[in-house]
Design an enzyme around this catalytic site. Structure first.
Site, PDB file in Angstrom:
ATOM      1  N   ALA A  19     -61.988 -22.118  25.591  1.00  0.00           N
ATOM      2  CA  ALA A  19     -62.033 -23.056  26.713  1.00  0.00           C
ATOM      3  C   ALA A  19     -60.997 -22.680  27.772  1.00  0.00           C
ATOM      4  CB  ALA A  19     -61.802 -24.483  26.225  1.00  0.00           C
ATOM      5  N   GLY A  22     -62.595 -19.877  29.535  1.00  0.00           N
ATOM      6  CA  GLY A  22     -63.791 -20.372  30.205  1.00  0.00           C
ATOM      7  C   GLY A  22     -63.487 -21.225  31.421  1.00  0.00           C
ATOM      8  N   ASP A  23     -62.377 -21.951  31.387  1.00  0.00           N
ATOM      9  CA  ASP A  23     -61.957 -22.748  32.532  1.00  0.00           C
ATOM     10  C   ASP A  23     -61.767 -21.850  33.749  1.00  0.00           C
ATOM     11  OD1 ASP A  23     -60.869 -25.108  33.928  1.00  0.00           O
ATOM     12  OD2 ASP A  23     -58.941 -24.109  33.707  1.00  0.00           O
ATOM     13  N   GLY A  24     -61.133 -20.716  33.544  1.00  0.00           N
ATOM     14  CA  GLY A  24     -60.920 -19.765  34.641  1.00  0.00           C
ATOM     15  C   GLY A  24     -62.215 -19.131  35.115  1.00  0.00           C
TER      16      GLY A  24
END
Length: 139
Positions: A19, A22-24
């Protein structure tokens, strides 16, 4: 983006590490999309980016693409959603935040497994479904 990726089997990364990455990935997609729409003041770009990447927007994004996910992608999403995160923003529903974490984990896993085309396909579906109600409203 750099081609340097973490070493090891992506399935062995913790869902919160997925996560984190994935946030980036998700935010970069949102920023690229907004810049593709044309030049705008940075403040406006920031506001629109936040609207696209907020926990609420990501949870809604999941609802829009859930039926498109493979069994393996759904399993990665569930791992992220069910991960024990100790932090949840004050004004965010914990269920919404967990769902957003699942979306971020999915995008992190897709990135680590080199599935760039799939990332773009899912993000395009998210954007397409976001725009559909606006197009129906008319002038």
């Amino acid at each position: 983006m750099t081609e340097q990726k973490p070493q090891g089997d992506p399935r062995l990364f913790s869902p919160l590490a997925l996560a984190f990455l994935g946030d980036g990935v998700y935010e970069l997609l949102a920023r690229e999309y907004l810049l593709a729409q044309g030049n705008a003041p940075v403040g406006k770009l920031h506001t629109r980016t936040v609207e696209l990447v907020s926990a609420k927007a990501q949870a809604e994004a999941y609802r829009r693409v859930a039926s498109l996910l493979t069994e393996e992608e759904e399993a990665v999403f569930r791992r992220g959603r069910n991960a024990n995160s100790t932090k949840c923003p004050k004004h965010t529903d914990p269920a919404v935040y967990r769902c957003a974490t699942g979306v971020e984990a999915l995008f992190g896993w897709l990135y680590l497994t080199g599935q760039t085309a799939r990332i773009n396909q899912l993000f395009a579906a998210i954007l397409e479904s976001r725009q559909a109600p606006e197009e129906k409203e008319g002038p």
